[in-house]
Design a protein around this motif. Structure first.
Motif, PDB file in Angstrom:
ATOM      1  N   UNK A 217       0.863  -1.164   0.000  1.00 43.35           N
ATOM      2  CA  UNK A 217       0.000   0.000   0.000  1.00 43.35           C
ATOM      3  C   UNK A 217       0.910   1.226   0.000  1.00 43.35           C
TER       4      UNK A 217
ATOM      5  N   UNK B 255       9.152   6.931   4.735  1.00 41.86           N
ATOM      6  CA  UNK B 255       8.431   8.191   4.635  1.00 41.86           C
ATOM      7  C   UNK B 255       9.174   9.164   3.715  1.00 41.86           C
TER       8      UNK B 255
ATOM      9  N   UNK C  18      -4.899   5.486   1.941  1.00 45.82           N
ATOM     10  CA  UNK C  18      -3.879   4.653   1.306  1.00 45.82           C
ATOM     11  C   UNK C  18      -4.439   4.016   0.058  1.00 45.82           C
TER      12      UNK C  18
ATOM     13  N   UNK D 213       3.129   1.900   2.998  1.00 47.79           N
ATOM     14  CA  UNK D 213       2.190   1.420   4.017  1.00 47.79           C
ATOM     15  C   UNK D 213       2.188  -0.104   3.954  1.00 47.79           C
TER      16      UNK D 213
ATOM     17  N   UNK E 121       1.070  -5.910   8.165  1.00 41.23           N
ATOM     18  CA  UNK E 121       1.756  -6.665   9.211  1.00 41.23           C
ATOM     19  C   UNK E 121       0.837  -7.789   9.640  1.00 41.23           C
TER      20      UNK E 121
ATOM     21  N   UNK F 175      -2.168  -5.805  11.177  1.00 44.26           N
ATOM     22  CA  UNK F 175      -2.224  -4.350  11.132  1.00 44.26           C
ATOM     23  C   UNK F 175      -1.440  -3.807   9.952  1.00 44.26           C
ATOM     24  N   UNK F 176      -1.170  -2.513  10.005  1.00 46.09           N
ATOM     25  CA  UNK F 176      -0.410  -1.845   8.958  1.00 46.09           C
ATOM     26  C   UNK F 176       0.536  -0.856   9.626  1.00 46.09           C
ATOM     27  N   UNK F 177       1.682  -0.637   8.998  1.00 41.44           N
ATOM     28  CA  UNK F 177       2.597   0.384   9.493  1.00 41.44           C
ATOM     29  C   UNK F 177       3.328   1.011   8.325  1.00 41.44           C
ATOM     30  N   UNK F 178       3.829   2.233   8.544  1.00 46.82           N
ATOM     31  CA  UNK F 178       4.522   2.985   7.505  1.00 46.82           C
ATOM     32  C   UNK F 178       6.024   2.893   7.718  1.00 46.82           C
ATOM     33  N   UNK F 179       6.717   2.190   6.828  1.00 49.49           N
ATOM     34  CA  UNK F 179       8.142   1.953   7.068  1.00 49.49           C
ATOM     35  C   UNK F 179       9.083   2.908   6.352  1.00 49.49           C
TER      36      UNK F 179
END
Lengths: 109, 125
Positions: free
Chosen positions: B34, B115, B51, B99, B102, B109-113
């Protein structure tokens, strides 16, 4: 009002240990969605610090650790250094949304 | 390594449409993941805007959904944000991010690795 609740500020002296809490609810952290943490140094973009509650990306010192229990999570920083002074945000998932905490400003005394 | 860079006008007039583009380098958007937009008003916290999946499926924050459109252009390796009918409350630093999903036993879940550096958008006449 943020979906996830963090203390607005914490502080500690160099070398000390500090913790930052992140409190959610049964629709996010309590529903089994994991917590991720970001560090935002002054004037810069957020940086991933912890993912999946307790995993550190490559390059993040092991002074940073995370945990989750029930509807809350915590970020711990040991051996506090001046360069750790920053804003810290927790993030999780809730009802198809990525949700953030309101952020915690860490001051190194 | 993967890098993201936001671009677009820094000043938008009230009631007009804010348009930003995120250019991705070091990774092909069409390969997966994402791609999201997050904003931060001056002196405030982070707010997820929405997203888009590499295939084009979109997910928006309900608080902004009626005004937001996120699209992807895989040929240019870019994704874009349009926010219509802006007001002063939309003044913020806008970040794009990768995005990630996980998933592990019993949780997800989701996380932003990764940026972008962010771009400041001011809404003013």
């Amino acid at each position: 009002q943020s979906v996830l609740t963090q203390p607005p500020s914490v502080s500690g002296a160099p070398g000390q240990r500090v913790t930052i809490s992140c409190t959610g609810s049964s629709s996010n952290i309590g529903a089994g969605y994991d917590v991720h943490w970001y560090q935002q140094l002054p004037g810069t973009a957020p940086k991933l610090l912890i993912y999946g509650n307790s995993n550190r990306p490559s390059g993040v010192p092991d002074r940073f650790s995370g945990s989750k229990s029930g509807t809350s999570a915590s970020l711990a920083i040991t051996g506090l250094q001046a360069e750790d002074e920053a804003d810290y945000y927790c993030q999780s998932y809730d009802s198809s949304l990525r949700v953030f905490g309101g952020g915690t400003k860490l001051t190194v005394l | 390594q993967v890098q993201l860079q936001e671009s677009g006008p820094g000043l938008v007039k009230p009631s007009e449409t804010l348009s930003l583009t995120c250019t991705v380098s070091g990774y092909s958007i069409s390969s997966g993941y994402y791609w999201g937009w997050i904003r931060q008003p001056p002196g405030k916290g982070l707010e997820w805007i929405g997203s888009i999946y590499h295939s084009g499926s979109t997910y928006y924050n309900p608080s902004l959904k009626s005004r937001v459109t996120i699209s992807v252009d895989t040929s240019k390796n870019q994704f874009s944000l349009k926010l219509s009918s802006v007001t002063a409350a939309d003044t913020a630093v806008y970040y794009c991010a990768r995005d990630r999903t996980w998933i592990q036993l019993g949780s997800s879940g989701y996380y932003m690795d990764v940026w972008g550096k962010g771009t400041t958008v001011t809404v003013s006449s």
